[in-house]
Write a protein that holds these residues in place. Sequence first.
Motif, short mmCIF file in Angstrom:
data_model
loop_
_atom_site.label_atom_id
_atom_site.label_comp_id
_atom_site.label_asym_id
_atom_site.label_seq_id
_atom_site.Cartn_x
_atom_site.Cartn_y
_atom_site.Cartn_z
N PRO A 119 7.85 -9.12 -8.79
CA PRO A 119 7.22 -10.45 -8.82
C PRO A 119 6.40 -10.71 -7.55
CG PRO A 119 9.56 -10.63 -8.32
CD PRO A 119 9.31 -9.20 -8.66
N ASP A 120 5.26 -11.36 -7.71
CA ASP A 120 4.39 -11.75 -6.59
C ASP A 120 3.95 -10.56 -5.76
OD1 ASP A 120 4.66 -14.48 -7.25
OD2 ASP A 120 6.56 -14.59 -6.15
N ALA A 121 3.83 -9.40 -6.38
CA ALA A 121 3.40 -8.20 -5.67
C ALA A 121 1.97 -7.85 -6.04
CB ALA A 121 4.32 -7.02 -5.98
N GLU A 122 1.22 -7.39 -5.07
CA GLU A 122 -0.16 -6.95 -5.30
C GLU A 122 -0.27 -5.51 -4.79
OE1 GLU A 122 -4.52 -7.84 -3.45
OE2 GLU A 122 -3.25 -9.59 -3.84
N PRO A 123 0.15 -4.54 -5.61
CA PRO A 123 0.09 -3.14 -5.18
C PRO A 123 -1.33 -2.60 -5.20
CG PRO A 123 0.94 -3.26 -7.41
CD PRO A 123 0.75 -4.68 -6.95
N ALA A 124 -1.67 -1.81 -4.20
CA ALA A 124 -2.97 -1.15 -4.15
C ALA A 124 -2.83 0.26 -4.71
CB ALA A 124 -3.48 -1.08 -2.71
N THR A 125 -3.97 0.88 -5.02
CA THR A 125 -3.97 2.27 -5.43
C THR A 125 -3.47 3.13 -4.28
OG1 THR A 125 -5.86 1.87 -6.86
CG2 THR A 125 -5.39 4.16 -6.30
N ALA A 126 -2.60 4.09 -4.58
CA ALA A 126 -2.00 4.90 -3.53
C ALA A 126 -3.04 5.74 -2.80
CB ALA A 126 -0.93 5.81 -4.13
N VAL A 127 -2.84 5.89 -1.48
CA VAL A 127 -3.63 6.84 -0.71
C VAL A 127 -2.86 8.14 -0.67
CG1 VAL A 127 -4.83 5.12 0.66
CG2 VAL A 127 -2.63 5.97 1.45
N GLY A 128 -3.57 9.26 -0.66
CA GLY A 128 -2.93 10.54 -0.87
C GLY A 128 -2.53 11.31 0.38
N ASP A 129 -2.91 10.83 1.56
CA ASP A 129 -2.55 11.57 2.78
C ASP A 129 -2.54 10.64 3.97
OD1 ASP A 129 -5.31 11.65 4.12
OD2 ASP A 129 -5.72 12.53 2.16
N LEU A 173 0.85 -1.19 0.00
CA LEU A 173 0.00 0.00 0.00
C LEU A 173 0.89 1.25 0.00
CD1 LEU A 173 -2.73 1.43 0.22
CD2 LEU A 173 -2.61 1.13 2.70
N PRO A 174 0.95 1.99 -1.12
CA PRO A 174 1.74 3.22 -1.13
C PRO A 174 0.96 4.38 -0.52
CG PRO A 174 1.43 2.26 -3.35
CD PRO A 174 0.42 1.65 -2.44
N ALA A 175 1.63 5.22 0.25
CA ALA A 175 1.04 6.45 0.78
C ALA A 175 1.86 7.61 0.20
CB ALA A 175 1.09 6.46 2.31
N VAL A 176 1.34 8.18 -0.86
CA VAL A 176 2.09 9.17 -1.64
C VAL A 176 1.17 10.34 -1.94
CG1 VAL A 176 3.55 9.56 -3.65
CG2 VAL A 176 3.34 7.25 -2.70
N GLY A 177 1.58 11.54 -1.52
CA GLY A 177 0.76 12.72 -1.77
C GLY A 177 0.97 13.34 -3.13
N ASP A 178 2.14 13.15 -3.72
CA ASP A 178 2.46 13.75 -5.01
C ASP A 178 2.01 12.83 -6.16
OD1 ASP A 178 4.88 13.92 -7.30
OD2 ASP A 178 4.14 15.86 -6.56
#
Length: 426
Positions: free
Chosen positions: A26-36, A6-11
């Motif tokens: 590989p074998d990663a399941e990234p989620a949509t980034a949260v902005g704050d 889970l990325p937490a990225v404001g930019d």
Amino acid sequence: MTTRILPAVGDPDAARSIAGLLGQLPDAEPATAVGDSTSLLDLLSRLAGESLDELPEVVLVHERIGPVPALELIREVALRFPAVGVVLVTSDASPGLYSAAMDSGARGLVGLPLSYEVLAQRVQAAAGWSAGVRRHLGHGPDTLTGPGGTVVTVTGAKGGVGATVTAVQLALAAVASGHRTALVDLDLQSGDIASYLDVQFRRSIVDLAAIRDITPRILQDALFSHESGLALLLAPAEGERGEDVDDRVVRMVVSALRQRYEIVVVDCGTQMTTANAAAIETADSTLLVTTPDVVTVRAAKRMVRLWDRLQIRKAEETVTVVNRHTRSTEIQPSLIEKITATRMAKVSVPANFKELQPVVDAGRMHDLEARSAVKQALWGLAGELGLVKDAATGGAHRAEGRHSRFRQDRGSFGIGMIGLRPGRGR
């Protein structure tokens, strides 16, 4: 094994860059980034409330996340969600920042511009650490697998309206019903909880001000175990020492208490500081105590407007409690609700100081008789707030969805205020 990230990225540009690289792992399941930071903590709370297994293995925190600074956010995540591996993404890869990140609870640091090899290595290491923690979680008394306990703050519209009596009785009701309960005196200059409960003490919240990492042992050393079963974290006996307690200390202390106690009641006094503002903002429920007279109701209205201007707490999220209520007074709860634009508690506390005076003078508020109308009203208020087991209808942090929500659900309110300045908060 699939690693949920889970990325937490404001930019937005940085978010797209990180998402592109994560998609190649590989074998990663990234989620949509949260902005704050608010959205991140809110989402993690809901996922943890459902199950430990719903939490992502890795959270990436970008250096420009806000409104809570990155290192404070990492500390908050590490305290509240110990099974999550946190990695800091930053353009400053100096040894000083690396050490500060590790002290805050990060499991790694990735420098900017991003390198696929370094990112993959740090994510893999954090995921492995997370998997190891999850295998062992729940084996010790000091570790909780959920988002933690319920925090309730109590603030007086002005001095002498009964905020401390309210806070003490709410905490006594919670502990009497079987909840592990902590009571915190955040009226730092003139707190009276020790006097109300006949406590002689040496340690206070000030002793935690210089601590960078509050371990269960350090926290326990600062708490006073009361005969009622309450754990007390008291204001300093010397009021001037209260200046050492700021919003950073309060956020850290409240997070640590959440992890050990089911109910945390905080007496915030009547004066606004960055310390009690942080407690009010991070609380699950906020009570504002007033009496049914013109001067105090005006003070309550000013307090609510102050919280709104500083983005601490919205009026509709505040519960107003009327103390010393009589049916003959011209100012009734419905009028106060209209004036303050807050939610009015269903329970009003009757005016009967004669019941209170003997136990107040003796410093034995915990000995107030069960037949007392004041006690019955305040314990009824505890039931209304869900602080007693037989009245609670569910956990304070009930999840609203399962694994799919990790990918889709975002938002709501949480931690946001850093200082008493408009424009910083939710």
